[in-house]
Design an enzyme around this catalytic site. Sequence first.
Site, mmCIF file in Angstrom:
data_model
loop_
_atom_site.group_PDB
_atom_site.id
_atom_site.type_symbol
_atom_site.label_atom_id
_atom_site.label_comp_id
_atom_site.label_asym_id
_atom_site.label_seq_id
_atom_site.Cartn_x
_atom_site.Cartn_y
_atom_site.Cartn_z
ATOM 1 N N ILE A 1 32.043 21.877 38.638
ATOM 2 C CA ILE A 1 30.866 21.031 39.519
ATOM 3 C C ILE A 1 30.452 19.484 39.211
ATOM 4 O O ILE A 1 30.055 18.937 39.493
ATOM 5 C CB ILE A 1 28.828 21.490 39.726
ATOM 6 C CG1 ILE A 1 28.905 22.633 38.083
ATOM 7 C CG2 ILE A 1 29.438 22.797 40.716
ATOM 8 C CD1 ILE A 1 27.161 22.347 38.485
ATOM 9 N N GLY A 2 30.955 19.666 37.565
ATOM 10 C CA GLY A 2 31.179 18.326 36.817
ATOM 11 C C GLY A 2 31.717 18.289 35.256
ATOM 12 O O GLY A 2 32.326 18.960 34.760
ATOM 13 N N GLY B 1 31.578 16.466 31.684
ATOM 14 C CA GLY B 1 30.268 16.272 30.773
ATOM 15 C C GLY B 1 31.154 14.744 29.979
ATOM 16 O O GLY B 1 32.655 14.870 29.650
ATOM 17 N N GLY B 2 30.554 14.737 29.442
ATOM 18 C CA GLY B 2 30.905 13.565 27.862
ATOM 19 C C GLY B 2 31.020 14.706 26.982
ATOM 20 O O GLY B 2 32.494 14.402 26.459
ATOM 21 N N GLY C 1 31.640 18.148 27.644
ATOM 22 C CA GLY C 1 32.258 19.583 28.393
ATOM 23 C C GLY C 1 32.600 19.389 30.194
ATOM 24 O O GLY C 1 31.768 18.943 30.440
ATOM 25 N N VAL D 1 31.546 20.725 33.491
ATOM 26 C CA VAL D 1 30.184 22.338 33.808
ATOM 27 C C VAL D 1 30.743 22.941 34.820
ATOM 28 O O VAL D 1 30.996 22.488 35.674
ATOM 29 C CB VAL D 1 29.372 21.387 34.079
ATOM 30 C CG1 VAL D 1 27.578 22.073 34.466
ATOM 31 C CG2 VAL D 1 28.808 20.635 32.613
ATOM 32 N N LYS E 1 28.015 25.081 30.457
ATOM 33 C CA LYS E 1 29.532 24.020 29.896
ATOM 34 C C LYS E 1 30.456 24.750 29.185
ATOM 35 O O LYS E 1 30.081 25.725 28.874
ATOM 36 C CB LYS E 1 27.699 23.481 29.432
ATOM 37 C CG LYS E 1 29.076 21.944 28.846
ATOM 38 C CD LYS E 1 27.944 20.794 29.018
ATOM 39 C CE LYS E 1 26.905 20.494 27.405
ATOM 40 N NZ LYS E 1 26.608 19.552 27.751
ATOM 41 N N ASP F 1 22.502 9.650 23.873
ATOM 42 C CA ASP F 1 22.224 9.519 24.863
ATOM 43 C C ASP F 1 22.051 10.013 26.174
ATOM 44 O O ASP F 1 21.842 10.625 27.161
ATOM 45 C CB ASP F 1 23.580 10.850 25.584
ATOM 46 C CG ASP F 1 24.442 10.175 25.308
ATOM 47 O OD1 ASP F 1 25.206 8.508 26.038
ATOM 48 O OD2 ASP F 1 25.950 10.520 26.428
#
Length: 984
Positions: A678-679, A681-682, A684, A686, A700, A814
């Site tokens: 589903i995504g 990220g910076g 890893g 997800v 994650k 972040d």
Amino acid sequence: MLVRRRSWRPFIIFTLLFLYSVYGDELQPLLKFKSAFENSNAANVDVFRSWDVGAKPVCNFTGIKCNSNGLVSEIDLTGRKLAGTDLPFDAICSLPSLQKIALGNNSLHGAVADNSLKNCTRLQYLDLGANSFTGKAPDLSSLRELSYLNLSATGFSGTFPWKSLENLTNLAFLSLGDNPFDPGPFPTEFLKLDKLYWLYLSNCSITGKFPTDIGNLSLLENLELSDNDLSGEIPESIGNLENLWQLEIYNNSLTGKLPNGFGNLTNLKNFDASHNMLEGDLSELRFLTKLASLQLFENQFVGEVPEEFGEFQNLVSLSLYTNKLTGELPQKLGSWSGMSYIDVSENFLTGPIPPGMCKNNKMTKILLLQNNFTGGIPESYANCESLNRLRVSQNSLSGIVPVGIWGLPNIQHIDLSSNRFEGPVTMDIGKAKSLAQLLLVDNRFSGELPDEISEASLLDSIQLSSNQFSGKIPEAIGKLKRLSTIYLDENQFSGSIPNSLGSCVSISQINLAHNSFTEKIPGSLGSLSNLNLLNLSDNQLSGEIPASLSSLKLSLLDLSNNRLIGRIPELLSIGAFKASFTGNPGLCGGQNMENVRLCSSSSTNSGNSGWIRTLISCLIAGTLVLLVSLACILLVKIRKTDDHKHPLKQSSWNMKLFHVLSFTEKDIIDAIKSENLIGKGGSGNVYKVVLNDGKELAVKHIWSTTESGDRKIYRSSAAMLKRGKSRSPQYDAEVATLSSVRHVNVVKLYCSITSEDSNLLVYEYLPNGSLWDRLHTCKKIDMGWCLRYEIAVGAAKGLEYLHHGCDRAVIHRDVKSSNILLDENWKPRIADFGLAKMGQVGGDWTHVIAGTLGYIAPEYAYTYKINEKSDVYSFGVVLMELVTGRRPVEAEFGENKDIVKWVQSKIKRKESLVDLVDSSISEADLREDASKVLRIAIHCTTDIPALRPSMRMVVQMLEEAEPCMLTTITVTKDGENGHEGFRC
Ligand SMILES: *[C@@H]1O[C@H](CO)[C@@H](O)[C@H](O)[C@H]1NC(C)=O
Ligand SMILES: *[C@@H]1O[C@H](CO)[C@@H](O)[C@H](O)[C@H]1NC(C)=O
């Protein structure tokens, strides 16, 4: 004299003419240089207005200085917010008398060609630091007259041309740190540069041994090698550096003792060797009487803290935590100096706490946790008005706490747990207007809790477990609107549980077990929507269990061993809570309740069942939470069977559980496949995992490489290697942070799973995605001002908790709208702690440039120490997004301009803040409210970190900015096609 001078004049004129004929016009090179700067940048326009053909002599151009011959000798455009790319240095290097180029702290980018400085042979001063160049640093070997060179945080990468510095024997100031150079050993070329007084090589991937001959650089005043991967011992020759006032070598892998002769560094003011593997004692430091800041935490030092430290008159900050120090602290410590910070936690120190540390009223933080100190809190501390934190838990301290301590006006954190203190908490506590944490667990405190405690209105956590407190809980406790944790278990409290406890709207954990509470459980507790843990066991509570408790989403409920009667509410009569009611002979429940008699079926309370049923769905979710926990434990034992279906290699799994929640191994491992992605990220990928029972989780999978998406991570690969290959620092950071954090506005980490080649983190799933998506992408929704405001306040509270509410402050590093996730009720949670650092409270933070473009605080570019205020900057950017609806970086802002500069430029042009509010917010009064929040955002994004408010102040300011009085949030979906799994 006069005559003689006149007689020289023709010669000078001749010389000038000669120079002109040789070098031609100096205007052309400057105009060529100017042309590389972007016309769209307002700052450029400002600065270069004067750089115009024929307008005036070039010597009058902004930033230009000429020598007495009228030739350009200096170009200084430091910190002018200039933007430009691929600057033609060769053009200005044709200026024959150029001695200084200073372009530091701008937004210059592009490459600098290797030979472009070749003709700058007269250059004495070169500063390109704090810019965003790319590619390798240029050759510098022809700059023989250079004495000042600053290339720190330029962005240059690859192999640095160390060799090219070898013959620059005039170099006195050299700063090359904070660049992502390829790892390599300490450049011994430097050791010939014996005029150096300033050497800054922090955070630029230096590996190997600390150079033995560092003592050759005998003029050094500042030596900074921190954040590298240096190993071996500090060489004895360092004792030659008698002019040294600052030595920063933290975050390396140094071993051995402080060498003989280190004590010769008598000019040393700042010494930071923390986070290495140094050993031996501190006796070499006995004569360093000028020390102002000494940071040696996280090493293996032994022996005593030298008695001489007590005489140091400049010592302001002393941090020695996590070593193996023994003996007593010097009793005069701090009594001569304006000491403001001491952390000697986690050692084996004994004896009394030095009484004079607050004497000069500068002390803010006293941290003496986990030692073996004895005696009491010194009487003089009762007047320590400057004190923020007093943390002395896990010692052998005793006696009565001086009365004034309870009411110190600036105290935020009182932690006296696990000692042998006695006596009462006095009514003075009403004066503790800053107090957030009151931790007195496991002592011999007694007496009643004073009513005045309700006046300490910032109280977040009251933990008084295992003492001898008695009497009632003050009715006024309901005034504590920020209270999230109250632990009064194992005391002798009595009377009824006040109904007003139900007014503590932020409360998430209540533990009143093992006391003598009587009467009914107040029904008001059922309205505490954040309540997660309720333990009222081992009291004398009577009456029926209020049906209202059914609406809570509890992960722990314990009402055992009381005198409760009647029927267990249907929705609590579930497997998860089967042991929650034992020891109440008057109760009856369903079949599966342990040690509870079965109710006769006729006594169903039909009056309640109707509305209770409406809650069934949320309760089922609560139950699953517990079921999952069993499975999580199982996971550790079970080995995976079918290997080939998914990419994760099976080996022995190591699982850590952080919440009362879990799942089966198969559930998680099987879900790590592309359909469930589903995504990204910076740190890893997800995945969304839907358990058989419908419960949703987010998992994650952390990359073990340095791949970093759109982020700017300049962490040296040397540092990565140091941390081991299989687990990335992002993973470690995330686990370390989240496993110890509990807050409604911080994402919940249920458990971590590690194997040889895989790192998985299992979180709560937040169905409404990220704030970024909801503001800026095709998943955008029409967010009214009230919802935006609620999200701002919630996220601010999450960050406030991280900064001020944890044992050691957590800096997120972040903060951005894509790391603020939204739950089913649109409440925000701070997520993604891959870059977070925990450190000494209020101390400085080691510097790794990290974060996301548009959110990075400007100090990342020019300072080597970062603190919480950098998060405040990034949060200010998020506030700007919420108010204006714009992205942090947009084409319309102009190149190298971000939302902060855009807002600033609007203010400069005296445009009204109300006009910057997102046009989708149309109501005039709401636009007015939003503009107030924009004002807070501007405050948060002040250039100078010290001028930014703390997150605590941000929360207060937001709450004062006329909060929206909304009870339910309705969201109109817009632009979302409802297609499951749809991604932009
Ligand atoms: C240039 O600067 C000098 C010295 O500041 C001044 O006297 C002169 O008027 C300036 N010339 C122009 C054209 O602005
Ligand atoms: C340096 O100057 C010489 C002589 O003017 C010129 O020929 C050469 O191109 C210049 N080199 C660079 C790299 O600008």
